[in-house]
Structure formats: C-alpha cells, structure tokens
Write a protein that holds these residues in place. Structure first.
Motif, PDB file in Angstrom:
ATOM      1  N   HIS A 192      50.421  82.831  54.685  1.00  0.00           N
ATOM      2  CA  HIS A 192      49.519  83.567  53.796  1.00  0.00           C
ATOM      3  C   HIS A 192      50.308  84.213  52.653  1.00  0.00           C
ATOM      4  N   ILE A 240      46.947  89.729  58.683  1.00  0.00           N
ATOM      5  CA  ILE A 240      46.376  89.358  57.379  1.00  0.00           C
ATOM      6  C   ILE A 240      45.237  90.289  57.005  1.00  0.00           C
ATOM      7  N   ALA A 292      40.406  87.154  53.600  1.00  0.00           N
ATOM      8  CA  ALA A 292      41.221  86.874  54.796  1.00  0.00           C
ATOM      9  C   ALA A 292      40.504  87.270  56.079  1.00  0.00           C
TER      10      ALA A 292
END
Length: 423
Positions: free
Chosen positions: A373, A340, A403
């Motif tokens: 995500h 991420i 993130a």
C-alpha cells in the motif's frame, strides 16, 4: 489429536471467559483466570537462549539444542505449574481465556506447538454495551468512551481472524457467543470434539440461566434516531454482520504465513536494543526528520509509545498507531488491513508523512499488504537502512477506493463461500 493447552480468544465481554469456565469443568481441562505473563516470559526466554547459544562452553551449544526445543521445554514446565500442581498428574490441560492472547497467538506457539485456539465472536454492539454498562464499567475503565470500546472489539477480532487464516480451522475453531447460550450442549460438544475430549454434561453448569443477546436500545436511546458517527463503529458493525451471517469457516493452514508470523512474534519483542542504542537511534531519527521534512509538516512515527521520537523541532509528530486521543494505541495492528485503515484515517485527518525507525522495519515484512500500500500509493522520501524510512503521504498520489472499504471487502470475501461476498 493434540493434547496441548487450549486458548480461548476474544475481547472482554465476548463470552471467552464463559466458554473457558464451562470447558474448565471437564475433568481433563483446567481453566486459568489469566496468564498475561506468558508473552513477556517468551521474550526473556529468547534472550536467555541467545546468551547460552553464544557461549561455546554452554551445554546447550555442545548438545545442539535448538531454539524451538529450548522454548518448548520451558513451555512444558509452565504448563505443569499451571495445571499439575493444582489438579495433580494425569494429563490435565490448560484452558486460558486471557484477552490479550488474541494478539499473542504466534508467540504462544513458540512455547506450545500443539496448542489449540477457540475464537469466540460476539455481536460488536452487545460487547460495547456491556463494556459501557454503568454497573460493570468500573471493571473496564479503558473503554469508558464508546469509540474506544468499538476499537477494542475491531482490533481483537481482527487478530483472531488473522490466526484463523494462518493456522487453519483445524487449529483455530470459531464459535459464536449466541450459539453458546442458545444451544449450549451442541456448542460445547463441538468445542470438546475439536480439542479431543469426550462429552461431559458437567460443562453445562456455568451456562445455566445465561440468555442470548436481545440487543435492546441503551437507556434513554431513541430507536428512530440516526446512529451517531463514531470512529471504528461502522467498521465494527460491518465486520460483525459479516461474521455472524457467515457459515463456519474451513480454512487450510498457510505454512508460509505461519512462518512469517511466528518469526515476527519472536524477533519483534525478543531482541530489544540497549538503552544507549535507543538513545542514539532516537537522535538519528529526529535528525533525519528535521532534515527531510518541511518545517510545519505533520508526521506519524511508528514509535511503540516512545514520546522522545515526537519531540522534533519545527514539525508536528504523532504516534502510529494511535487512539482517538492521539496517544499511543498500546499494541500493534492486527493485520495489514487494520494498519492501512488506521493510516488512511490519520492521513485524512492531516498527517503528511510516515516515519518507520529501523527497530520497526519488521513491519514491512510482517504487514506485507501495508508495505505494498505504501509503495504503490506514496512516495519514498528517504531510506537510511540503519535509521529509518520516510514516506510522503501525498493525497494527490493516493488513488482508488478507500482503504477501509477495501479491507472490509476482503473480510467479506474471505468469510463467504466460493469467495463471494455474503452481503
């Protein structure tokens, strides 16, 4: 108590080699310098099992030999070659500090079910300083630039943490480098107790004269000057503080996570498509990108370094994950938080789409938080089960905290007692 091999995990210059060499002085333990061939060996072994199991005339099929039995039989043979021929019989155990094994823990478990792991953590700044030291840097040419050294520390340490959380503290012991050099006997006793061996003072010999990090400023560095902003430096320093300030963890094993990670470790490298299959897939992925991506757009491709996937007419494509120089990083993210963070950094840098070829669909099972995500923040442009999926990384669709900040908060929470952040 397990009497399997012991793998010492950590980045270069973290002290993993020092610890392994110290433990290797023990009469029941034999230190190995490098076994980088073990993970590729597993991939070849898995292909061999598939061929044998598919042949009805093979003895393996007739006797009902399982994949796990097959792999572990060859794992035992490998251990005999690594230890028995050198030190003789008598149950001598391998101690292996190969740095890349931090990313291969769950592949190694297919060969050595009873393996134990010791994760060495050293202050990120100290590791980076040593990787860049002018007197030894020629040994670590891949980290001559500071941000690359920080990136190496982050990725390797996160891989070690993933192993800790999946396998539990009974299988993965965390050791701090500063404890090893400040309190060598206490730390080595702890390690030997963990692996089930009696204390032997001979293990202290390699540590004679080794001193703890004092973290002086670099040559010519102004202590009053603000630190230069570098990719991965902030993440490395925050994670380093969290780990060095935390008490020793006590994680229970997570059987579901272990199963997922071991399956991914076996499936991902062990069943590569044929060259003709790869050429066909590359052509179909490129055709899909040229069909669904707007002209002039910028895409990221989970490519495993295959530059052919980046040659897309009228569009700009780059590897994912990638280093700061835009080249393929050379390894997969350590966990979902790592994936991420890398995606968000590239999105902020202008990437507009993410393309995941079918050969990388295992990412969506392995990196579950990463898939969540994507699904929660971004729009699915197309899903062709035999070709690829494409997500639009629309900044307007993104919401909530950064993130990377979320990833670090999760690390802090996991390190702290009762789930509270140590900061």
């Amino acid at each position: 108590m397990s009497k399997g091999p012991v793998f010492v995990l950590g980045p270069e210059r973290s002290g993993a080699n020092l610890l392994a060499w110290s433990l290797g002085q023990h009469p029941a333990l034999a230190a190995s310098m490098s076994t980088t061939w073990l993970a590729p060996f597993l991939a070849d072994l898995d292909r061999a099992f598939d061929q044998a199991a598919a042949d009805d005339r093979s003895q393996l099929a007739g006797r009902g030999v399982t994949r796990a039995e097959f792999h572990r039989a060859f794992g035992e043979a490998a251990l005999h070659l690594l230890t028995g021929d050198r030190r003789g019989a008598g149950g001598v155990r391998l101690v292996d500090p190969t740095p890349g094994h931090a990313f291969e823990v769950f592949a190694l478990r297919w060969l050595f079910r009873d393996a134990l792991f010791i994760h060495v953590v050293r202050d990120a700044s100290a590791v980076v300083r040593l990787l860049l030291d002018k007197d030894i840097s020629k040994l670590f040419r891949g980290y001559h630039r500071e941000h690359k050294a920080y990136e190496h520390w982050v990725s390797t340490v996160r891989a070690g943490l993933a192993a800790e959380r999946a396998l539990g503290s009974g299988t993965v012991l965390r050791v701090l480098h500063r404890d090893l050099v400040a309190e060598p006997e206490q730390t080595l006793r702890r390690c030997l107790d963990f692996v089930g061996e009696e204390w032997d003072p001979v293990c202290l010999r390699p540590l004679d004269g080794v001193t703890a990090d004092v973290d002086p400023p670099g040559e010519g560095e102004d202590e009053s000057a603000a630190p230069v902003a570098l990719p991965f430096r902030e993440e490395a320093e925050a994670l380093s503080r969290a780990l060095l300030d935390a008490p020793p963890p006590c994680y229970p094993p997570d059987p579901a996570l272990i199963e997922d990670l071991e399956r991914a470790a076996l499936e991902q490298p062990s069943h590569p498509p044929s060259p003709s299959d790869i050429r066909t897939l590359v052509a179909r992925v490129k055709d899909t990108m040229e069909t669904v991506l707007p002209a002039g757009s910028r895409a990221l491709v989970v490519s495993r370094g295959d530059d052919r996937l980046l040659d897309v007419d009228g569009r700009s494509a780059g590897h994912f994950p990638q280093g700061d120089d835009g080249h393929y990083l050379g390894y997969h993210p350590a966990d979902s938080a790592d994936a991420i963070a890398r995606l968000e950094a590239l999105r902020r840098g202008g990437a507009q789409f993410l393309v995941i070829p079918s050969t990388a669909f295992w990412w969506l099972d392995h990196y579950r938080e990463f898939q969540r995500h994507l699904d929660e923040r971004y729009r699915l442009v197309t899903h062709r089960p035999d070709v690829c999926v494409v997500y639009a990384l629309d900044p307007v669709a993104a919401s909530g905290p950064d993130a990377l900040a979320l990833a670090l908060e999760r690390v802090d929470a996991a390190m702290a007692p009762s789930g509270r952040s140590p900061r």
